[in-house]
Design an enzyme around this catalytic site. Structure first.
Site, PDB file in Angstrom:
ATOM      1  N   ASP A   1       0.860  -1.180   0.000  1.00 49.98           N
ATOM      2  CA  ASP A   1       0.000   0.000   0.000  1.00 49.98           C
ATOM      3  C   ASP A   1       0.890   1.222   0.000  1.00 49.98           C
ATOM      4  O   ASP A   1       2.028   1.174   0.514  1.00 49.98           O
ATOM      5  CB  ASP A   1      -0.926   0.008   1.229  1.00 49.98           C
ATOM      6  CG  ASP A   1      -2.178   0.832   0.977  1.00 49.98           C
ATOM      7  OD1 ASP A   1      -2.074   2.073   0.945  1.00 49.98           O
ATOM      8  OD2 ASP A   1      -3.263   0.242   0.818  1.00 49.98           O
TER       9      ASP A   1
ATOM     10  N   LYS B   1      -0.846   2.892   7.211  1.00 52.94           N
ATOM     11  CA  LYS B   1      -1.634   1.659   7.103  1.00 52.94           C
ATOM     12  C   LYS B   1      -0.718   0.435   7.115  1.00 52.94           C
ATOM     13  O   LYS B   1      -1.013  -0.573   7.774  1.00 52.94           O
ATOM     14  CB  LYS B   1      -2.470   1.686   5.823  1.00 52.94           C
ATOM     15  CG  LYS B   1      -3.417   0.515   5.686  1.00 52.94           C
ATOM     16  CD  LYS B   1      -4.160   0.559   4.356  1.00 52.94           C
ATOM     17  CE  LYS B   1      -5.118   1.725   4.289  1.00 52.94           C
ATOM     18  NZ  LYS B   1      -5.929   1.688   3.033  1.00 52.94           N
TER      19      LYS B   1
ATOM     20  N   THR C   1     -13.483  -4.550  -8.385  1.00 51.98           N
ATOM     21  CA  THR C   1     -14.708  -4.484  -9.177  1.00 51.98           C
ATOM     22  C   THR C   1     -14.584  -3.331 -10.162  1.00 51.98           C
ATOM     23  O   THR C   1     -14.470  -2.173  -9.761  1.00 51.98           O
ATOM     24  CB  THR C   1     -15.926  -4.274  -8.268  1.00 51.98           C
ATOM     25  OG1 THR C   1     -15.997  -5.348  -7.327  1.00 51.98           O
ATOM     26  CG2 THR C   1     -17.205  -4.240  -9.080  1.00 51.98           C
TER      27      THR C   1
ATOM     28  N   GLU D   1     -14.140 -10.609  -6.759  1.00 45.94           N
ATOM     29  CA  GLU D   1     -14.341 -11.025  -5.368  1.00 45.94           C
ATOM     30  C   GLU D   1     -15.829 -11.013  -5.044  1.00 45.94           C
ATOM     31  O   GLU D   1     -16.594 -10.240  -5.613  1.00 45.94           O
ATOM     32  CB  GLU D   1     -13.560 -10.106  -4.427  1.00 45.94           C
ATOM     33  CG  GLU D   1     -13.867  -8.606  -4.560  1.00 45.94           C
ATOM     34  CD  GLU D   1     -15.029  -8.150  -3.708  1.00 45.94           C
ATOM     35  OE1 GLU D   1     -15.498  -8.944  -2.864  1.00 45.94           O
ATOM     36  OE2 GLU D   1     -15.472  -7.002  -3.899  1.00 45.94           O
ATOM     37  N   PHE D   2     -16.213 -11.874  -4.111  1.00 43.24           N
ATOM     38  CA  PHE D   2     -17.610 -11.977  -3.701  1.00 43.24           C
ATOM     39  C   PHE D   2     -17.720 -11.911  -2.175  1.00 43.24           C
ATOM     40  O   PHE D   2     -18.470 -12.670  -1.558  1.00 43.24           O
ATOM     41  CB  PHE D   2     -18.225 -13.270  -4.224  1.00 43.24           C
ATOM     42  CG  PHE D   2     -18.104 -13.441  -5.715  1.00 43.24           C
ATOM     43  CD1 PHE D   2     -18.876 -12.681  -6.580  1.00 43.24           C
ATOM     44  CD2 PHE D   2     -17.201 -14.345  -6.259  1.00 43.24           C
ATOM     45  CE1 PHE D   2     -18.759 -12.824  -7.951  1.00 43.24           C
ATOM     46  CE2 PHE D   2     -17.083 -14.496  -7.630  1.00 43.24           C
ATOM     47  CZ  PHE D   2     -17.859 -13.737  -8.480  1.00 43.24           C
TER      48      PHE D   2
ATOM     49  N   GLU E   1     -19.167  -8.259   3.771  1.00 46.85           N
ATOM     50  CA  GLU E   1     -18.569  -7.705   4.984  1.00 46.85           C
ATOM     51  C   GLU E   1     -19.192  -8.376   6.199  1.00 46.85           C
ATOM     52  O   GLU E   1     -20.398  -8.562   6.281  1.00 46.85           O
ATOM     53  CB  GLU E   1     -18.771  -6.189   5.030  1.00 46.85           C
ATOM     54  CG  GLU E   1     -17.961  -5.472   3.964  1.00 46.85           C
ATOM     55  CD  GLU E   1     -17.887  -3.980   4.206  1.00 46.85           C
ATOM     56  OE1 GLU E   1     -17.728  -3.558   5.368  1.00 46.85           O
ATOM     57  OE2 GLU E   1     -18.003  -3.233   3.218  1.00 46.85           O
TER      58      GLU E   1
ATOM     59  N   PRO F   1     -37.424  -6.921   4.057  1.00 43.82           N
ATOM     60  CA  PRO F   1     -37.821  -5.524   3.876  1.00 43.82           C
ATOM     61  C   PRO F   1     -37.305  -4.645   5.007  1.00 43.82           C
ATOM     62  O   PRO F   1     -37.100  -5.101   6.126  1.00 43.82           O
ATOM     63  CB  PRO F   1     -39.352  -5.588   3.894  1.00 43.82           C
ATOM     64  CG  PRO F   1     -39.663  -6.802   4.713  1.00 43.82           C
ATOM     65  CD  PRO F   1     -38.556  -7.783   4.423  1.00 43.82           C
TER      66      PRO F   1
ATOM     67  N   CYS G   1     -20.386  -1.235  -1.816  1.00 44.07           N
ATOM     68  CA  CYS G   1     -20.491  -2.063  -3.027  1.00 44.07           C
ATOM     69  C   CYS G   1     -21.787  -1.830  -3.785  1.00 44.07           C
ATOM     70  O   CYS G   1     -21.772  -1.270  -4.883  1.00 44.07           O
ATOM     71  CB  CYS G   1     -20.343  -3.535  -2.652  1.00 44.07           C
ATOM     72  SG  CYS G   1     -18.678  -3.990  -2.157  1.00 44.07           S
TER      73      CYS G   1
ATOM     74  N   ARG H   1     -19.825   3.653   4.813  1.00 41.42           N
ATOM     75  CA  ARG H   1     -20.000   4.188   3.470  1.00 41.42           C
ATOM     76  C   ARG H   1     -21.459   4.051   3.032  1.00 41.42           C
ATOM     77  O   ARG H   1     -22.024   2.981   3.060  1.00 41.42           O
ATOM     78  CB  ARG H   1     -19.074   3.474   2.487  1.00 41.42           C
ATOM     79  CG  ARG H   1     -17.603   3.803   2.677  1.00 41.42           C
ATOM     80  CD  ARG H   1     -16.727   2.966   1.756  1.00 41.42           C
ATOM     81  NE  ARG H   1     -16.764   1.555   2.098  1.00 41.42           N
ATOM     82  CZ  ARG H   1     -16.153   0.597   1.406  1.00 41.42           C
ATOM     83  NH1 ARG H   1     -15.464   0.915   0.320  1.00 41.42           N
ATOM     84  NH2 ARG H   1     -16.226  -0.668   1.791  1.00 41.42           N
TER      85      ARG H   1
END
Length: 455
Positions: free
Chosen positions: A48, A53, A140, A170-171, A174, A274, A282, A352
Site C-alpha cells: 500500500d 496503514k 470491481t 471477489e464476492f 462484509e 424488507p 459495493c 460508506r
C-alpha cells in the site's frame, strides 16, 4: 465458458506453480485477501502507498472491523508467511503472481467508477515487471477495464507479453470476509491464457479440493459477474421494499408477504428482508457504475430499471424519517431522538453510504438532538458526522428519547429488553427500520411500534 469442479487428491495441495503472492492495495478486500492467502500456505507480500496503514498491518492492527480477520492476520505475521511494504520494487522482485485489490469508488462528478487506483497500480507495477509473471485483478471494475489493463501492462513491462493478465472478481460479504475468501461459493477467473488459468488453479487448489465450482471465462464475462450479481441482489432488496410501500398503503404485512414468497424455490428468502434498504461500499456504487458503463456501450435502456432500484432504496430512508416524525407529533425541532446503529450492516464498522447515518443526519438537520450508538462504527461515524451525539451504550443512546430508531440490526439491538429501554426513554416510541423486532412483544410491553411495510 468452461465450468468444472476439479478434484485434487491428498491432504495438502501440491504446489508446482506460484508460491509467492503480492496483493496490491490493503483496504478491506486487499487486507482480507492477503491474510487469507497466507492462511492457505502461500508467502504473501501486501503493498500500500499509505505508510501508516502498512505500519498498522505489520503490527497486527486492522484499519477496519472484520470478525475473525485479526486472528488470521496476527497468526500469519508471526509465522512469517505474511509481510507488508510500500515498495513496488520489492513487490515486483518478490512475487510470482500479483493481485490487484485496490478500491474503485464512485467518481465525484458522475455515477461512473473511479479507476484512479487501478490505473495507478498498473502504471507503478508495470515498469518493474522484468520477468514473466501473472497479474490477476480482483477489484470491481467496468467491463473492458481488464483488457485495457493487460495491454498497458504489456506495453510498460520489460517482460512485454510475458506479463499475462486475468480477472477474478471477489464476492466478499462484509462480516463474513474470512469465510468467503477461504470457502467461497464459486471462483471465477477471466482469461484466455493457460498460464493464468494454471496459476489460479494452483492458488485455489484447497478450495477446488472441496468441490467449490471453478469457472473459466473470458475477461469481459468475469468483469460482468460481480456487477451483475450486485445488480440482481440490489433489485431483489428494492423489490421487497417496493412491496413494503404497497403493503403500507393496503394495510398488509410485508413480513408475512416476504415469508410466503420465500417458500417458492424460484425466489427464495435471501435478500428478501424488507426495511431501510441497502448501503455500503459495493451495491450502491456498483449499480450506478453499471448503469454508467451501459450508457457508454450504447445499451443504456437495458439497465434503466436500475434507476428505479436505486430510487426505491433511497425512498426507504425518507419513509423511515416520516414514520418517526409522525410518532412525535409532526416535527423534529427541539425533540430528542435515539438512534441504534451507524454502520451500513451489522458485524462491520463500514459507514460508506450508511442508511442509518443518512437518516440520523437528516433528522439532526431538521432540528432534533440525535444520539447514536453502534457497537463498532462510532469512531468512523464521528469523523464524517460530527454534528451528531454519540453514546457508549444502547441505554445511554436512548436516554430521554422521544422516539427510538433501530437502523442497523446488530444482535445486541435485536435482543434488547423493551422494559430496560422503557426506563430510559421519555416516550416509548420505536421505529424498527430493519423489521428486526417482534412487534407483538414490544407492544405488549407498552411501546408504540412502527416498521416499514407493516400495519
Amino acid at each position: 465458458m468452461v465450468a468444472d469442479k476439479q478434484r485434487v487428491s491428498g491432504a495438502e495441495p501440491t504446489r508446482t506453480g506460484p508460491s509467492r503472492i503480492s496483493v496490491i492495495g490493503t483496504g478491506y478486500l486487499g487486507a482480507t485477501h492477503a491474510a487469507c492467502m497466507a492462511e492457505l500456505g502461500f508467502d504473501v507480500l501486501g503493498l500500500d502507498v499509505d505508510q501508516a496503514k502498512i505500519d498498522a498491518l505489520s503490527s497486527g492492527q486492522l484499519p477496519f472491523y472484520e470478525p475473525g480477520l485479526e486472528e488470521v492476520l496476527t497468526r500469519n505475521l508471526a509465522n512469517g508467511r505474511l509481510r507488508f511494504t510500500t515498495s513496488y520494487d520489492e513487490v515486483a522482485e518478490f512475487a510470482d503472481v500479483h493481485f490487484i485489490c485496490v478500491g474503485t469508488p464512485q467518481r465525484g462528478d458522475s455515477n461512473a467508477a473511479d479507476l484512479t487506483y487501478v490505473e495507478s497500480a498498473v502504471e507503478s507495477l508495470g515498469p518493474r515487471l522484468a520477468r514473466p509473471t501473472v497479474v490477476i485483478g480482483k477489484s470491481t471494475v467496468p467491463v473492458g477495464t481488464a483488457a485495457c489493463s493487460a495491454a498497458r501492462l504489456q506495453t510498460l513491462a520489460p517482460a512485454g507479453d510475458g506479463v499475462e493478465v486475468g480477472w477474478s472478481p471477489e464476492f466478499l460479504r462484509e462480516g463474513f470476509g474470512v469465510e468467503d475468501t477461504l470457502r467461497p461459493n464459486r471462483i471465477v477467473i477471466g482469461t484466455d491464457s493457460p498460464r493464468v488459468e494454471a496459476a489460479m488453479r494452483e492458488i485455489s487448489a484447497a478450495q477446488i479440493e472441496q468441490n467449490i465450482p471453478f469457472l473459466v471465462t473470458d475477461l469481459q464475462t468475469a468483469e460482468l459477474v460481480k456487477v451483475a450479481a450486485n445488480a440482481f441482489l440490489a433489485t431483489k432488496i428494492s423489490f421487497i421494499n417496493a412491496m413494503a410501500e404497497v403493503s403500507e398503503a393496503a394495510g398488509a404485512d410485508v413480513m408475512q408477504l416476504a415469508q410466503a414468497l420465500s417458500y417458492d424455490d424460484r425466489i427464495g428468502g435471501k435478500f428478501l428482508g424488507p426495511g431501510l434498504g441497502f448501503g455500503g461500499g459495493c451495491l450502491p456504487k456498483d449499480i450506478r457504475a453499471f448503469m454508467a458503463r451501459a450508457d457508454e456501450l450504447g445499451v443504456e435502456p437495458a439497465l434503466s430499471f436500475l434507476r428505479e432500484v436505486d430510487a426505491i432504496n433511497q425512498r426507504r430512508r425518507a419513509r423511515t424519517i416520516d414514520i418517526a416524525r409522525t410518532l412525535i407529533g409532526g416535527g423534529f425541532a427541539g425533540r430528542t431522538v435515539g438512534v441504534l446503529g451507524a454502520s451500513f450492516k451489522p458485524n462491520s464498522d463500514d459507514i460508506r453510504d450508511s442508511p442509518a447515518l443518512d437518516v440520523a443526519s437528516t433528522i439532526s438537520s431538521l432540528g432534533a438532538t440525535v444520539t447514536v450508538y453502534d457497537p463498532e462504527a462510532l469512531d468512523n461515524a464521528r469523523q464524517v458526522h460530527p454534528e451528531l451525539n454519540y453514546a457508549h451504550s444502547m441505554l445511554e443512546a436512548v436516554r430521554d428519547a422521544e422516539v427510538v430508531l433501530l437502523l442497523t440490526d446488530w444482535a445486541e439491538f435485536r435482543d434488547a429488553d423493551p422494559d430496560e429501554l422503557a426506563k430510559m426513554v421519555a416516550e416509548p416510541h420505536i421505529v424498527d427500520g430493519r423489521n428486526a423486532l417482534d412487534p407483538t412483544h414490544w407492544r405488549a410491553r407498552g411501546w408504540t411500534y412502527r416498521a416499514l411495510g407493516r400495519p
